[in-house]
Design an enzyme around this catalytic site. Sequence first.
Site, PDB file in Angstrom:
ATOM      1  N   ASP A  27     -11.949   2.240 -18.621  1.00 14.14           N
ATOM      2  CA  ASP A  27     -12.038   1.328 -17.468  1.00 14.14           C
ATOM      3  C   ASP A  27     -11.845  -0.132 -17.899  1.00 14.14           C
ATOM      4  O   ASP A  27     -12.236  -0.514 -19.001  1.00 14.14           O
ATOM      5  CB  ASP A  27     -13.409   1.512 -16.802  1.00 14.14           C
ATOM      6  CG  ASP A  27     -13.426   0.954 -15.389  1.00 14.14           C
ATOM      7  OD1 ASP A  27     -12.341   0.696 -14.826  1.00 14.14           O
ATOM      8  OD2 ASP A  27     -14.528   0.783 -14.841  1.00 14.14           O
ATOM      9  N   ASN A  75      -7.972   7.869  -7.424  1.00 14.13           N
ATOM     10  CA  ASN A  75      -7.115   6.723  -7.769  1.00 14.13           C
ATOM     11  C   ASN A  75      -5.871   6.602  -6.875  1.00 14.13           C
ATOM     12  O   ASN A  75      -5.222   5.564  -6.849  1.00 14.13           O
ATOM     13  CB  ASN A  75      -6.689   6.773  -9.244  1.00 14.13           C
ATOM     14  CG  ASN A  75      -7.791   6.394 -10.210  1.00 14.13           C
ATOM     15  OD1 ASN A  75      -7.803   6.814 -11.348  1.00 14.13           O
ATOM     16  ND2 ASN A  75      -8.754   5.585  -9.754  1.00 14.13           N
TER      17      ASN A  75
HETATM   18  C1  FPP Z   1      -9.227   2.140 -15.046  1.00 18.60           C
HETATM   19  O1  FPP Z   1      -9.089   0.739 -15.097  1.00 18.60           O
HETATM   20  C2  FPP Z   1      -8.011   2.765 -15.537  1.00 18.60           C
HETATM   21  C3  FPP Z   1      -7.213   3.604 -14.813  1.00 18.60           C
HETATM   22  C4  FPP Z   1      -7.509   4.003 -13.419  1.00 18.60           C
HETATM   23  C5  FPP Z   1      -5.976   4.150 -15.378  1.00 18.60           C
HETATM   24  C6  FPP Z   1      -6.045   4.467 -16.843  1.00 18.60           C
HETATM   25  C7  FPP Z   1      -4.684   4.618 -17.328  1.00 18.60           C
HETATM   26  C8  FPP Z   1      -4.248   4.291 -18.560  1.00 18.60           C
HETATM   27  C9  FPP Z   1      -5.132   3.803 -19.644  1.00 18.60           C
HETATM   28  C10 FPP Z   1      -2.811   4.391 -18.897  1.00 18.60           C
HETATM   29  C11 FPP Z   1      -2.193   5.738 -18.687  1.00 18.60           C
HETATM   30  C12 FPP Z   1      -2.765   6.818 -19.507  1.00 18.60           C
HETATM   31  C13 FPP Z   1      -2.088   7.661 -20.291  1.00 18.60           C
HETATM   32  C14 FPP Z   1      -2.764   8.919 -20.708  1.00 18.60           C
HETATM   33  C15 FPP Z   1      -0.750   7.404 -20.806  1.00 18.60           C
HETATM   34  P1  FPP Z   1      -9.117  -0.073 -13.730  1.00 18.60           P
HETATM   35  O2  FPP Z   1      -7.716  -0.217 -13.252  1.00 18.60           O
HETATM   36  O3  FPP Z   1     -10.037   0.580 -12.760  1.00 18.60           O
HETATM   37  O4  FPP Z   1      -9.663  -1.455 -14.196  1.00 18.60           O
HETATM   38  P2  FPP Z   1     -10.644  -2.424 -13.382  1.00 18.60           P
HETATM   39  O5  FPP Z   1     -11.972  -1.723 -13.328  1.00 18.60           O
HETATM   40  O6  FPP Z   1     -10.669  -3.648 -14.236  1.00 18.60           O
HETATM   41  O7  FPP Z   1     -10.040  -2.645 -12.039  1.00 18.60           O
END
Ligand code: FPP
Length: 240
Positions: A27, A75
Site C-alpha cells: 500500500d 480496486n
Molecule cells: C495500493 O496502493 C496498491 C495497489 C492497489 C496496486 C498494487 C500494484 C502494484 C504494486 C503494481 C502491480 C503489481 C504487480 C504484481 C506487477 P494505493 O494505490 O492504494 O496507494 P494509496 O494508499 O497511497 O492511495
Amino acid sequence: MFWKKKNKPAEAVRVDERLQHIAFIMDGNGRWAQRRGMPREYGHSHGAATFKKIGRYCEKIGLRYMTVYAFSTENWKRPQKEVDTIMKVFDEYIEQCFLEMEEDNVHFQFIGNLSIFSAELQEKMARIDRETAHKPFVLNIAVNYGGREEITHACNELIRAGKTEVTEADISAHIYTAGCPDPDLIVRSGGDLRSSNFLLWQSAYSEYYYTDVLWPDFSAEDVDRAVAAFYSRKRRYGGV
Ligand code: FPP
C-alpha cells in the site's frame, strides 16, 4: 573495542523454519506519487519495481513462500485510468515472467478470481504456473482477489462437488492458496492498520507487521525490520 564493533559487517538476515511465508499488502503507491506532484499511476510503476526487488530479497534470505496483494476485487472502483495503468503494469509483468521464467527459481501462482481476465491472459498465467511448478520459491500474486470471494468460491465448489456439510480442511483444500502453508507474517506498508479483505481464511494465526513506509520506498531493510519483529514475538495459537 568500540571501533571493532562499528566495522563489523552487518549480519546477513536468514530465516528458519519458523518463518517460511510472508505476505505483503503493497500500500501507498498513490500517495508516494502524489507527494512528488505526479499522477497516482506513476506510483504503481515504481511499486512494481519495488515488488520485484523485494521478491528477490525474500528468496535470498531463505523464505519459501511469498504472497502479494496486487489488485483486489474492490480496486475496480478506482478511476478507469488508474485501473488501466495497474492492468498494463500487470500485463507487462506477465509478459516478462513468460520470457524469463526459465532463469528464475520462482514458482509463479496467480490467485484470485481469474475468470474476469481474457482467455489469452488466463492461459498465459496457467502456463507460467505449470511450467514453473518445480521451482523452489513460491510467489503467489493475488489479482482480482478478495478474501470473502475466495471463501465463497471454495464453498460453492464444495456444494458443486455434492457436499452438504463442510470441514475446515475442506475449505482449506479449496481456497486459492490450497497446498501452500498459511502466512506466518503479513506486512502492510503505507500506514493503515487493516487487513482489507486479504487472506481472511489463511491469516487466522498470522502475525501482522505495519509500517508507515510507502510501498515504492519499501526496502530490504524494511523486510529485515519486519523479520526481526516477527522473531521478537511468541506465537501461542490460542494456547498459553
Ligand atoms: C495500493 O496502493 C496498491 C495497489 C492497489 C496496486 C498494487 C500494484 C502494484 C504494486 C503494481 C502491480 C503489481 C504487480 C504484481 C506487477 P494505493 O494505490 O492504494 O496507494 P494509496 O494508499 O497511497 O492511495
